[in-house]
Design a protein around this motif. Structure first.
Motif, mmCIF file in Angstrom:
data_model
loop_
_atom_site.group_PDB
_atom_site.id
_atom_site.type_symbol
_atom_site.label_atom_id
_atom_site.label_comp_id
_atom_site.label_asym_id
_atom_site.label_seq_id
_atom_site.Cartn_x
_atom_site.Cartn_y
_atom_site.Cartn_z
ATOM 1 N N THR A 1 -48.455 4.006 -5.223
ATOM 2 C CA THR A 1 -49.746 3.878 -4.919
ATOM 3 C C THR A 1 -49.853 3.687 -3.680
ATOM 4 O O THR A 1 -48.631 4.041 -2.747
ATOM 5 N N TYR A 2 -50.834 3.576 -2.945
ATOM 6 C CA TYR A 2 -50.789 3.528 -1.203
ATOM 7 C C TYR A 2 -50.056 2.312 -1.216
ATOM 8 O O TYR A 2 -50.119 1.332 -1.982
ATOM 9 N N GLY A 3 -49.587 2.147 0.174
ATOM 10 C CA GLY A 3 -48.687 0.779 0.540
ATOM 11 C C GLY A 3 -48.459 0.687 2.039
ATOM 12 O O GLY A 3 -48.379 1.776 2.779
ATOM 13 N N PHE A 4 -47.970 -0.368 2.181
ATOM 14 C CA PHE A 4 -47.598 -0.740 3.749
ATOM 15 C C PHE A 4 -46.731 -1.896 3.745
ATOM 16 O O PHE A 4 -46.773 -2.920 3.199
ATOM 17 N N HIS A 5 -45.559 -1.327 4.385
ATOM 18 C CA HIS A 5 -44.371 -2.466 4.279
ATOM 19 C C HIS A 5 -44.740 -2.912 6.111
ATOM 20 O O HIS A 5 -44.166 -2.143 7.077
ATOM 21 N N SER A 6 -45.437 -4.006 6.065
ATOM 22 C CA SER A 6 -45.674 -4.045 7.227
ATOM 23 C C SER A 6 -44.881 -5.347 8.267
ATOM 24 O O SER A 6 -43.425 -4.793 8.075
ATOM 25 N N ILE A 7 -45.234 -6.128 8.877
ATOM 26 C CA ILE A 7 -44.367 -6.909 9.912
ATOM 27 C C ILE A 7 -44.290 -8.372 9.213
ATOM 28 O O ILE A 7 -45.006 -8.979 8.427
ATOM 29 N N HIS A 8 -43.086 -9.201 9.801
ATOM 30 C CA HIS A 8 -42.820 -10.306 9.070
ATOM 31 C C HIS A 8 -44.115 -11.424 8.963
ATOM 32 O O HIS A 8 -44.576 -11.774 9.930
ATOM 33 N N GLY A 9 -44.580 -11.770 7.733
ATOM 34 C CA GLY A 9 -45.496 -12.793 7.673
ATOM 35 C C GLY A 9 -47.129 -12.451 7.783
ATOM 36 O O GLY A 9 -47.838 -13.119 7.563
ATOM 37 N N ARG A 10 -47.189 -11.072 7.991
ATOM 38 C CA ARG A 10 -48.330 -10.630 8.329
ATOM 39 C C ARG A 10 -49.119 -9.732 7.356
ATOM 40 O O ARG A 10 -50.228 -8.955 7.679
ATOM 41 N N ALA A 11 -48.323 -9.634 6.237
ATOM 42 C CA ALA A 11 -49.156 -8.841 5.011
ATOM 43 C C ALA A 11 -50.529 -9.247 4.947
ATOM 44 O O ALA A 11 -51.284 -8.549 4.717
ATOM 45 N N PRO A 12 -50.901 -10.541 4.781
ATOM 46 C CA PRO A 12 -52.339 -11.098 4.571
ATOM 47 C C PRO A 12 -53.277 -10.545 5.678
ATOM 48 O O PRO A 12 -54.414 -10.064 5.551
ATOM 49 N N ALA A 13 -52.725 -10.402 7.066
ATOM 50 C CA ALA A 13 -53.792 -10.245 8.012
ATOM 51 C C ALA A 13 -53.844 -8.552 7.787
ATOM 52 O O ALA A 13 -54.954 -7.887 7.990
ATOM 53 N N VAL A 14 -52.698 -7.669 7.556
ATOM 54 C CA VAL A 14 -53.095 -6.152 7.408
ATOM 55 C C VAL A 14 -53.775 -5.937 6.054
ATOM 56 O O VAL A 14 -54.726 -5.300 6.005
ATOM 57 N N ALA A 15 -53.495 -6.761 4.958
ATOM 58 C CA ALA A 15 -54.498 -6.591 3.781
ATOM 59 C C ALA A 15 -55.842 -7.015 4.242
ATOM 60 O O ALA A 15 -56.825 -5.980 3.473
ATOM 61 N N THR A 16 -56.183 -7.764 4.995
ATOM 62 C CA THR A 16 -57.518 -8.043 5.305
ATOM 63 C C THR A 16 -58.043 -6.916 5.858
ATOM 64 O O THR A 16 -59.280 -6.466 5.597
ATOM 65 N N GLY A 17 -57.427 -6.158 6.671
ATOM 66 C CA GLY A 17 -58.208 -5.172 7.269
ATOM 67 C C GLY A 17 -58.155 -3.679 6.336
ATOM 68 O O GLY A 17 -59.196 -3.419 6.297
ATOM 69 N N VAL A 18 -57.263 -3.923 5.530
ATOM 70 C CA VAL A 18 -57.271 -2.851 4.455
ATOM 71 C C VAL A 18 -58.502 -2.864 3.376
ATOM 72 O O VAL A 18 -59.559 -2.073 3.336
ATOM 73 N N LYS A 19 -58.621 -4.239 3.109
ATOM 74 C CA LYS A 19 -59.930 -4.483 2.057
ATOM 75 C C LYS A 19 -61.003 -4.486 2.911
ATOM 76 O O LYS A 19 -62.017 -3.898 2.325
ATOM 77 N N VAL A 20 -61.219 -4.845 3.813
ATOM 78 C CA VAL A 20 -62.564 -4.926 4.706
ATOM 79 C C VAL A 20 -63.038 -3.371 5.166
ATOM 80 O O VAL A 20 -64.142 -3.089 4.960
ATOM 81 N N ALA A 21 -61.793 -2.682 5.544
ATOM 82 C CA ALA A 21 -62.087 -1.200 5.703
ATOM 83 C C ALA A 21 -62.621 -0.616 4.442
ATOM 84 O O ALA A 21 -63.601 0.295 4.600
ATOM 85 N N ASN A 22 -62.159 -0.755 3.309
ATOM 86 C CA ASN A 22 -62.464 -0.175 2.213
ATOM 87 C C ASN A 22 -62.377 -1.138 0.961
ATOM 88 O O ASN A 22 -61.473 -1.050 0.196
ATOM 89 N N PRO A 23 -63.656 -1.945 0.647
ATOM 90 C CA PRO A 23 -63.795 -2.737 -0.042
ATOM 91 C C PRO A 23 -63.484 -2.378 -1.673
ATOM 92 O O PRO A 23 -63.155 -3.239 -2.646
ATOM 93 N N ASP A 24 -63.515 -1.168 -1.843
ATOM 94 C CA ASP A 24 -63.377 -0.556 -3.266
ATOM 95 C C ASP A 24 -61.915 -0.725 -3.660
ATOM 96 O O ASP A 24 -61.767 -0.367 -4.779
ATOM 97 N N LEU A 25 -61.070 -0.657 -2.787
ATOM 98 C CA LEU A 25 -59.586 -0.746 -3.413
ATOM 99 C C LEU A 25 -59.172 -1.957 -3.952
ATOM 100 O O LEU A 25 -59.793 -3.122 -3.494
ATOM 101 N N SER A 26 -58.185 -1.854 -4.744
ATOM 102 C CA SER A 26 -57.601 -3.120 -5.325
ATOM 103 C C SER A 26 -56.504 -3.310 -4.380
ATOM 104 O O SER A 26 -55.585 -2.702 -4.568
#
Ligand SMILES: Cc1ncc(C[n+]2csc(CCOP(=O)(O)OP(=O)(O)O)c2C)c(N)n1
Ligand code: SF4
Length: 331
Positions: free
Chosen positions: A64-89
């Protein structure tokens, strides 16, 4: 084959899986791949975001699409992803160290906002990747590399923390019960809003058997009660006993006297009591769905605000914004 007619195998990436043989992470990977295939969503509409840790290697193994981001910040990165494209799961994969130590702040704020993302917290009560330091979920007395005389911190209960953050979906499952895990992951996927799932996960190398008392096949019928919305809270090999809430206090009764579980009460009070039974050793620990309520979504609210602002003031331009009268020239 249509992209919406997929199997678990379609969600496996070509990467070699590098977890230790016997690690509980494999069970979660297989379950999530199978659940995603059943959701009827095209693969390009999934994004899996992680922080840092053994569990956070997850996005590499998902096709799938994915992002191995930085320590503890996955919720912040995921917020950006979801807000930029609300159609994504959007799915967040995190560990008890990643999600509750360095990332604890990001976790609670994502949950309180009710952003429509699914958060899987792999709880092995230890830092696996960095070779066995105690974590915010390690029980008092844990002897680890960083606590040679035993930890003196009182641990977080991840379910209570999520309930206290007003998460709208809160559940718990375990790596030794794939059927239960798939049912919980599916319910999380179908929930509209932040879904928090704690997964009891075994780290065979640095904390083997941490959950044995509740996950081992020989004992789990007696030591765990499954919270299923609309069903009586029963447990035991013959389901002969249950939990009744006597003036708010849980107690063991015969199955026909057990209370019917409702995760949608206005306040999370009863769910919190059931989350805290780990402080009452005579009671079985609860797994399943603790809370499920509908609340406004952050991502939808944000886009509605943008729509109304644009309706009022037009599309706007970045250049105009940067060069408003409130600019100064520094000599
Ligand atoms: C800023 C920063 N601090 C510390 C680390 C070291 N570090 C990497 S993973 C990790 C903890 C991992 O534990 P957990 O989240 O429980 O995941 P597990 O490996 O058990 O799946 C730590 C402290 C780091 N990579 N970055
Ligand atoms: S160190 Fe522990 S958590 Fe990490 S891959 Fe090995 S068994 Fe799994």
């Amino acid at each position: 084959m249509s992209e919406t007619c997929l199997s678990g195998a379609d969600f496996k990436s070509s990467q070699e899986v590098r977890w230790c043989p016997g690690c509980g992470d494999y069970a979660v990977l297989n379950s999530l791949q199978s659940v995603m295939a059943d959701l009827g969503i095209p693969r390009e509409n999934f994004a899996v975001v992680s922080g840092i840790g053994c569990s956070s290697r997850f996005p590499y193994y998902m096709n799938t699409y994915g992002f191995h981001s930085i320590h503890g910040r996955a919720p912040a990165v995921a917020t950006g992803v979801k807000v930029a494209n609300p159609d994504l799961s959007v799915w967040v994969v995190t560990g008890d160290g990643d999600g509750l130590a360095i990332g604890g702040n990001h976790m609670i704020h994502t949950l309180r906002r009710n952003l429509d993302v699914k958060i899987l917290l792999f709880n092995n009560q230890i830092y696996g990747l960095t070779k066995g330091q105690y974590s915010p979920t390690s029980p008092v007395g844990t002897k680890a590399k960083s606590t040679p005389y035993g930890s003196i911190d009182r641990p977080f209960n991840p379910i209570s923390l999520a309930l206290g953050s007003r998460a709208t979906f809160v559940a718990r499952t375990m790596d030794t019960q794939p059927k239960h895990m798939k049912a919980v992951l599916r319910a999380a996927a179908e929930h509209k809003g932040s879904a928090f799932v704690e997964i009891w996960q075994n780290c065979v190398i640095f904390n083997d058997g941490a959950w044995r008392e509740w996950t081992d096949k020989k004992v789990r019928d007696e030591s765990v009660v499954n919270l299923v919305p609309g069903e009586r809270m029963v447990f035991g090999a013959q389901e002969s006993r249950g939990i009744a809430l006597d003036c708010g206090d849980p107690k063991v009764v015969l199955a026909d006297k057990a209370s019917v579980w409702d995760p949608s009460t206005p306040t999370p009070g009863v769910a919190t009591v059931l989350a805290e039974v780990d402080l009452m050793p005579d009671l079985p620990r609860a797994v399943g769905i603790f809370r499920k309520v509908d609340m406004p979504l952050y991502d939808r609210g944000l886009h509605e605000q943008i729509r109304l602002a644009q309706q009022d003031k037009g599309e706007g331009s970045m250049e105009e914004l940067l060069y408003t009268p409130d600019t100064w020239e520094v000599d």
